[in-house]
Design a protein around this motif. Structure first.
Motif, PDB file in Angstrom:
ATOM      1  N   GLU A   1       0.844  -1.208   0.000  1.00 44.58           N
ATOM      2  CA  GLU A   1       0.000   0.000   0.000  1.00 44.58           C
ATOM      3  C   GLU A   1       0.879   1.258   0.000  1.00 44.58           C
ATOM      4  OE1 GLU A   1      -3.062   2.613  -0.088  1.00 44.58           O
ATOM      5  OE2 GLU A   1      -3.104   0.476  -0.543  1.00 44.58           O
ATOM      6  N   ILE A   2       1.953   1.265   0.804  1.00 49.86           N
ATOM      7  CA  ILE A   2       2.859   2.426   0.867  1.00 49.86           C
ATOM      8  C   ILE A   2       3.581   2.559  -0.473  1.00 49.86           C
ATOM      9  CG2 ILE A   2       4.947   3.326   1.959  1.00 49.86           C
ATOM     10  CD1 ILE A   2       3.960   2.091   4.563  1.00 49.86           C
ATOM     11  N   GLU A   3       4.013   1.448  -1.069  1.00 43.98           N
ATOM     12  CA  GLU A   3       4.697   1.489  -2.354  1.00 43.98           C
ATOM     13  C   GLU A   3       3.791   2.072  -3.435  1.00 43.98           C
ATOM     14  OE1 GLU A   3       7.346  -1.479  -5.150  1.00 43.98           O
ATOM     15  OE2 GLU A   3       6.687  -2.182  -3.191  1.00 43.98           O
TER      16      GLU A   3
ATOM     17  N   GLU B   1       2.441   9.442  -5.974  1.00 36.84           N
ATOM     18  CA  GLU B   1       2.993  10.770  -5.676  1.00 36.84           C
ATOM     19  C   GLU B   1       4.099  11.123  -6.694  1.00 36.84           C
ATOM     20  OE1 GLU B   1       2.271  13.244  -3.479  1.00 36.84           O
ATOM     21  OE2 GLU B   1       0.465  12.077  -3.032  1.00 36.84           O
ATOM     22  N   LEU B   2       4.912  10.144  -7.035  1.00 37.04           N
ATOM     23  CA  LEU B   2       5.967  10.406  -8.007  1.00 37.04           C
ATOM     24  C   LEU B   2       5.389  10.720  -9.373  1.00 37.04           C
ATOM     25  CD1 LEU B   2       8.638   7.704  -7.038  1.00 37.04           C
ATOM     26  CD2 LEU B   2       8.813  10.176  -6.767  1.00 37.04           C
ATOM     27  N   GLN B   3       4.315  10.020  -9.763  1.00 35.73           N
ATOM     28  CA  GLN B   3       3.687  10.301 -11.042  1.00 35.73           C
ATOM     29  C   GLN B   3       3.044  11.690 -11.033  1.00 35.73           C
ATOM     30  OE1 GLN B   3       0.922   7.135 -11.845  1.00 35.73           O
ATOM     31  NE2 GLN B   3       2.554   5.718 -12.514  1.00 35.73           N
TER      32      GLN B   3
END
Length: 145
Positions: free
Chosen positions: A131-133, A139-141
């Motif tokens: 879930e964190i990954e 967020e990076l996208q």
């Protein structure tokens, strides 16, 4: 006539040899230290150094060898008058310890580098929660986008 020619040739060949055996005041002055200012005699301008220079030139004029002059200066002022320590007895430590210390440092650094390169990798970091990954990827996208 032949004997005279032989004597002349012998004198011509002997003159440079005799001149070459005479010590140089400049060379001796680099090997001695002024007891007052602790600079080599060739660099010192102290009264004591100037007196020592005069004495060196006097001894050279008298035909003394470099070793005799250095020995006399050591007898008059002690072994501290030499710009480099002797290479025998207790003074040998002044030559051996720095070289030995440098060699020991190289060995220690070499062994340390070898150990560091061959050291096993530590435990791998724990895997991220799926879930964190997923949230990090989103967020990076969003930041790229």
């Amino acid at each position: 006539m032949r004997a005279l020619a032989f004597v002349v040739v012998a004198l011509v060949l002997a003159a440079p040899a005799l001149a070459g055996s005479r010590p140089s005041a400049a060379a001796i002055e680099t090997k001695l230290v002024c007891p007052v200012c602790h600079e080599t005699l060739d660099q010192s301008t102290s009264l004591q150094a100037e007196e020592m220079k005069v004495e060196i030139r006097r001894r050279i004029a008298q035909g003394w060898t470099e070793k005799q002059i250095l020995d006399e200066m050591v007898a008059n002022f002690g072994p501290g008058v030499l710009s480099t320590p002797s290479k025998h007895g207790f003074d040998l430590l002044a030559w051996v310890l720095p070289l030995g210390g440098a060699m020991a440092g190289v060995v220690v650094l070499g062994l340390g580098a070898r150990y560091w390169v061959r050291a096993p990798a530590g435990p791998s970091p724990p895997a991220l929660d799926p879930e964190i990954e997923r949230r990090i990827d989103e967020e990076l996208q969003r930041l790229d986008g």
